[in-house]
Structure formats: C-alpha cells, structure tokens
Design a protein around this motif. Structure first.
Motif, PDB file in Angstrom:
ATOM      1  N   LYS B 141      -1.517   3.485 -19.983  1.00 13.55           N
ATOM      2  CA  LYS B 141      -0.985   3.510 -18.611  1.00 13.55           C
ATOM      3  C   LYS B 141       0.497   3.849 -18.576  1.00 13.55           C
ATOM      4  N   ARG B 142       1.176   3.624 -19.683  1.00 17.03           N
ATOM      5  CA  ARG B 142       2.624   3.843 -19.693  1.00 17.03           C
ATOM      6  C   ARG B 142       2.980   5.324 -19.658  1.00 17.03           C
ATOM      7  N   PRO B 143       4.229   5.638 -19.296  1.00 17.84           N
ATOM      8  CA  PRO B 143       4.659   7.027 -19.405  1.00 17.84           C
ATOM      9  C   PRO B 143       4.593   7.488 -20.864  1.00 17.84           C
ATOM     10  N   VAL B 144       4.474   8.777 -21.056  1.00 18.31           N
ATOM     11  CA  VAL B 144       4.250   9.361 -22.382  1.00 18.31           C
ATOM     12  C   VAL B 144       5.256   8.843 -23.416  1.00 18.31           C
ATOM     13  N   ASN B 145       4.746   8.105 -24.388  1.00 18.89           N
ATOM     14  CA  ASN B 145       5.529   7.597 -25.530  1.00 18.89           C
ATOM     15  C   ASN B 145       6.663   6.634 -25.154  1.00 18.89           C
ATOM     16  N   MET B 146       6.745   6.234 -23.883  1.00 15.88           N
ATOM     17  CA  MET B 146       7.844   5.349 -23.470  1.00 15.88           C
ATOM     18  C   MET B 146       7.550   3.922 -23.920  1.00 15.88           C
ATOM     19  N   GLY B 147       8.514   3.341 -24.589  1.00 12.33           N
ATOM     20  CA  GLY B 147       8.380   1.965 -25.043  1.00 12.33           C
ATOM     21  C   GLY B 147       7.415   1.830 -26.204  1.00 12.33           C
ATOM     22  N   PHE B 148       7.034   2.943 -26.824  1.00 14.77           N
ATOM     23  CA  PHE B 148       6.141   2.897 -27.977  1.00 14.77           C
ATOM     24  C   PHE B 148       6.976   2.694 -29.232  1.00 14.77           C
TER      25      PHE B 148
END
Lengths: 428, 251
Positions: B141-148
């Motif tokens: 659900k998160r934006p692409v690779n954000m917070g990964f």
C-alpha cells in the motif's frame, strides 16, 4: 509616502466603471464609502508595487477587458451528486430559479443585496470589516474596490454544525462579463460549514470572501478554478479566527490566463488552526499567483500553507507567502511550503516566502523549491514498462498530491485527483 | 536470448570510455553471472541494456532474441521482456506501489497488444507473489519503495519481476545489503522463476549469491571487458584469489 497620481486616477476610474450597487442601508452605504476612500488613499495597483511585481495588475484594472468565450454548461466543474445547497450565479448575478431554496438547517443564507439593505443586520459587523483589517500592512486595493462596488453575493450565518455543503456554482454567459462578487460568512461559536465553489464567475472577475469564525468554529472551503481558459481573475479570502477555530481551504487551479488568489488569515484567539493549500497545473498562457498572509496574534495557533504548481509550455507561477507572528503570539506553529515542478525550460516560478517574527517561543519553517521531473524516477517507471506519458502523469499527480492531502473529506480529495488526472490526460 | 557483441560505451557528459568491447551470449533457460571489481563497468552494462540516459554507445550491438535493444526506449525494452532489478531501487513519493505495478503490467500488455488485467485478477496475482517474498499488505500500500529497508527494496524488485514475468532478467547487485535470510528469499524468488524460456544475468561482487542461485556460466569483467569466462568454479576461484589477476592485466 505620497501615492502617485496615476494610481489615484486609476482608482477613480475603477470606482466609476462599476454601476452603483443600489441604495442599501445607511451602514452599508457608509461601509462602501469607507472602502472607496481606502482605495483612493492607497491607489490602484500597478506593477511597481511590491506585491504586484510578479503579477502585472494591468489586465485586472484595464478599462477594456479581454473577452472570454463562455463555457459549455456540461464542462462546468461540479461536486457530484452529494447533498448540497446549490447557489447559482450567472455573470455574477444570483439566479434564484436555478438555485436551490435558500434554506438549510443550522444556517441562514440570503442574497448579499438584501443583507446590505437591512437596517439592523449582523452583516454590518462583517461587510468590509475583515477586508479593511487585511489592508495593513499590505494594501489590497482590488479588495477595497470590491467592497466599494459589490452588489451581489451571499450572506451566510451558521449557528450549528452543518454537514451539508453550500455550493456556489458560477456560470458565465456573456463573453465580456466583468464581475464583482462579495460573500459573507459568519460562523457562530462551535458552528461548522463547508463551502464549495466552482465555475467561472465572468470573463474577468473580482471576488471577496469574508469569513468570521467564532470560538471553536470550523470552516472548510474547497474551490476549483477550471476550464474557463480565458479567465482573468482575482479572488480574496479574508478570515478571522477566534480561539480554537479551524479554517481549511483548498483551491485547484487549471487553465485561465491570469488568476491571483489572495488569502489573508488572522488569528485573534488562542489554540486555533488555519490550513491554506493550493494545487495548480498550467500549460502555456497561464499565470497563477498565490498570495497569502497569515497573522498570528494568539497563543498556540497553527498555520500551514501548502502550495504546489506544475507548469509547462511557458506557464508562470507566483507564490508570495508571509507568516507574521505578533508580540506575545507564543507557541506559534507556522509552516509554509511552496513548490513548483517545471516540465520544461520555458516555464517559470517566482517565489517570495517571508517570515516576520516578534515572539521568542515559536516554531516557524518555510521552504520553496523549483525542480524538474526526477529522471531517476522516470527511468525506474519506464524501465518497468510504464509509458513515458503515463510515467510523467504519475509523477505530476504525486507531486501535487501533498496539497490535495490537505482536503479532509476523502471524497472531495479523490474528486480533485480525478479532475487533475483528466486534465493531464487531455493535455497529452 | 541476449546477445552482446563488441559493445563500447562512453559517458555522454564526459569523454570517458566505460565499456571497451563486451561480448556476451546468454541463451534461453540459462543463468549467467558477471563478477568483477568496482568500476569494471558491470552496472554500466546493466543500465545500457535497460536504456538509461547518459550513456553513448560508440560501437557494437545488443539484441534480445534478435531485436536491437539499443534502438528501443526503456518501456519498449520492458515490453519486449527485459527487466533490470536495480542495485539502488528508486523511492517515488506519492506513487502507490500497487498503482505503479498495475500501470507497468498493463502498459507492457498494451504495448504487446494483449488485454489489460482487471483489478481483481491483478490483486490476486500480486498477493500470491508477495506472500512468498514475505512482502506485507502494508508494504504494497505504501508509495514505491518509501520507508522500505534495503532488504525490503530488493524483495520488492523481485516481486516486480515475478509479476511482470520478463524473459530476460538482469539483477544488478541484488545481493548487496542483504542479510542471509533476505538473500535466501531473493534466491528462492529467482529460482522459482527459472524456466526454459527465461534467462538471467546476475551481476555481483561476491560468490555468496551463487551458493543460492547456481549459475550455468560465470564471467569476470575487468576494465570494461569480459576478461575470463568459465563455469561456477570460476566464482570460487575469485572468492579465493580476488580480482588482482584480472586487474593486473589492465595495469
């Protein structure tokens, strides 16, 4: 400092150009006369004025207006089939037949002209009052003009929490309509309302909204400035917030030759909140100006300004935003961000962020950035098979989304996203 | 499947030759590994194959099943079946992972003249693949690779690969920054995709990844060329002796 003669002459010319707004109650006549006097004293705006150097006011003040082709009605931006009280203005005149009955539980709504003709009326304490307060320290001559000559608008007094929004639908019929509209909204303590606005008020228009928020009152404003490609517009929103009040405004702007949206917000009580946001997408002949002035004169108030613009083919964006923290306005939390995404080298963004702080226990931050599409992101998306136009639209929408997220109502926010996606798709 | 002949590449912005005549043939159904010291041109090779701007091919060719890759835009290469798992996956704020993946899949299908996948089928497909890679719904659900985390980003690359089902997969240092468990997940993801009709090119510094993904061939890249080719034993040799032998040739 003496006001230059051409500014005074132009002010006279502006005042004489608009038809007399009708007799009105004595207090209303006095309010108009006072506004005319204000305008004469400060003079009409010219390019040399500090707050007009990025936006040439000539096209807003010229005797000859640039005609604009009226929109087909089906191209009007509306707010879906949600329950709403719809007020329709045609070329700046309230069309009672096209509008819903002026009745909604928890609020009273009446034509401005009637309020201004009533001897004893709450509007007396609001009409031109916030506009006049908003003239210092930065003059807003076209707002004074508006108060001096306006004959049309609505006056809404809200006494309860009203969930059903009031929608102002503006329609333009005449290609040369030169419209002045003035709306008044008084929210009593603890009251709440949502105002939605859409459509072109005229080929050229000058609107003024004065919103007075009582203690704990909440005001939500969502506005679209849409498909009227040839629009020349100046809008003013003046808001005064008592303690614990909340003011949240969002404007979506696409198209239009010249649009200047001024917001003037004043905190007079403690623990209040004001969020002003705007998303603008411009292509070609597009000049868009957000001018915002927030004055903190209460303790522990929070203000947010979030403005995002996407510009291409020579479009021009302007942001002038100020946070003024008066002595004693401690624990102020002021935030301001203005960002532009330029899709080519012909487009331009001019920003003037300002902070002026006279209290020592405050947190204020501001940022302003100009950038191009992130090439790494573009490559990443296309390397996965996303077409270049799709990838660019995704990145543009993502960029504007920070402003759209300021809208609390999810359905309204999604409506803005859809509208922007549609606009982008049509521009490919 | 992938044929690279005498590929010479320089940087567009400066007069610096990076690839100096790369020859490589990766047949369908095989896994080839490229190893080599820093600066040997491994990542440049992967970027040039995927179509990143900033490089100029001065000589040579690269084809995918006979199609001239170098003439295609990145999205056309993707639609033709090429996939690059990035060494540094890009974070894209504001673009949802699912929206991105669906637009990518349907973009490729559209380019190939295939019908788009409807949202129910897409959701099912992604959930199934995500589960095996231990990618949570929240990550999707998160934006692409954000917070990964670094490992999550690499797993997300493998998820994209699994959903897009490319024919030619290039993995650029997918093992870097991974702990043992994450490396196993990634290797399982890759092994699950091994297929007669699919080929892999693994770019790595270390032999470690090759313990989990058995390559058919190993190439050593040094100073912009393939300096040596051999079987899996070549990776072990390098692990023991380092790259000095090949760099020596250069000096």
């Amino acid at each position: 400092m003496a006001v230059a003669q051409p500014k005074i002459d132009l002010a006279e010319s502006l005042l004489s150009r608009h038809a007399a707004p009708g007799p009105g109650a004595r207090w209303a006549q006095e309010a108009r006369a006072a506004a005319a006097a204000r305008l004469r004293a400060m003079g009409a705006p010219v390019r040399r004025d500090e707050y007009w150097k990025y936006t040439d006011p000539a096209r807003l003040t010229a005797a000859e207006l640039a005609p604009a082709a009226p929109l087909e009605p089906e191209k009007e931006a509306l707010y879906g089939d949600r329950a709403q009280l719809k007020l329709v203005f045609v070329d700046g005149v309230l069309d009672a037949d096209a509008s819903d009955a002026l009745a909604l539980d928890g609020l009273t709504v009446e034509p401005l002209a009637r309020a201004l003709a009533t001897d004893i009326h709450w509007a007396r304490d609001l009409y031109g009052v916030l506009e006049a307060r908003g003239q210092d320290p930065v003059p807003r001559p076209l707002a004074a003009l508006n108060t001096a000559v306006a004959g049309q608008g609505v006056a809404i007094r809200v006494s309860a929490r009203v969930a059903t929004p009031v929608t102002i639908v503006n329609r333009q019929r005449a290609a040369d309509s030169d419209v002045v509209l003035h709306h008044l909204i008084l929210l009593e303590d603890g009251a709440e309302m949502t105002l939605l606005e859409a459509g072109p008020a005229g080929a050229r228009y000058n609107t003024c909204l004065e919103v007075d928020l009582g203690r704990g009152a909440q005001f939500h404003h969502v506005r679209t400035q849409g498909r009227d490609n040839e629009r020349h517009a100046i809008t003013h929103s003046f808001a005064r917030l008592a303690a614990e009040a909340s003011f949240k405004a969002f404007t979506l702007t696409v198209n239009g030759v010249l649009t200047r949206n001024e917001s003037v917000i004043e905190f007079t009580g403690d623990d209040a909140k004001a969020h002003v946001a705007g998303a603008a997408a411009g292509d070609g002949r597009f000049h868009h100006d957000d001018t915002v002035f927030v004055t903190h004169d209460g303790v522990n108030c929070e203000s947010r300004q979030v403005f995002k613009k996407v510009l291409r083919n020579g479009a021009l964006g302007v942001f002038q935003g100020k946070i003024l923290v008066r002595p004693g306005a401690q624990q102020t939390d002021g935030y301001q961000i203005s960002q532009a995404l330029l899709l080519d080298e012909d487009s331009q963004f001019l920003a003037k962020p300002e902070l002026e702080i006279y209290a020592d226990d405050v947190a204020c931050s501001h940022g302003s950035t100009v950038g191009a599409i992130d090439e790494d992101a573009m490559f990443y998306l296309t390397s996965r098979g996303v077409s270049k136009p799709d990838a660019q639209d995704m990145l543009v929408l993502a960029f504007l989304d920070e402003a759209i997220q300021e809208i609390e109502d999810d359905a309204l926010a999604d409506g803005m996203r859809e509208r922007l996606a549609g606009w982008l798709a049509r521009r490919r | 499947m992938l044929d690279i002949k005498n590929l010479h590449v320089k940087l567009e912005e400066e007069d610096k030759q990076i690839l100096k005549g790369v020859d490589l043939h990766v047949p369908a159904g095989s896994v080839h590994a490229i190893m080599g010291p820093n600066g040997s041109g491994k990542s440049t090779l992967s970027y040039v194959l995927a179509g990143r701007d900033g490089y100029e091919v001065t000589e040579g060719e690269a084809t995918l099943d006979g199609a001239d890759l170098l003439q295609l835009e990145p999205e056309e290469r993707a639609a033709a079946g090429l996939f690059l798992a990035f060494q540094y996956p890009v974070e894209i704020p504001g673009v949802g992972n699912m929206t991105f993946l669906r637009t990518a899949l349907n973009g490729q299908r559209k380019a190939r003249g295939e019908p788009e996948v409807n949202s129910a089928d897409f959701l099912k497909l992604v959930r199934e693949k995500a589960a095996t890679l231990k990618i949570t719904n929240d990550m999707l659900k998160r934006p692409v690779n954000m917070g990964f985390s670094g490992g999550e980003k690499k797993r997300n690359e493998i998820l994209q690969m699994a959903v897009l089902e490319p024919r030619m997969c290039i993995l650029d240092e997918t093992d870097s920054g991974l702990d043992v468990d994450a490396m196993k997940l990634v290797a399982e993801g890759v092994n699950a995709l091994r297929d007669e009709g699919r080929a892999f090119l693994l770019i790595t510094h270390y032999q470690r990844l090759l313990d989990h993904i058995q390559p058919d061939a190993v190439h050593i890249m040094a100073d912009g060329r393939i300096a040596k080719s051999g079987g899996p034993e070549l990776a072990l040799e390098v692990e023991k002796n380092g790259y000095a032998e090949f760099e020596g040739e250069v000096a």
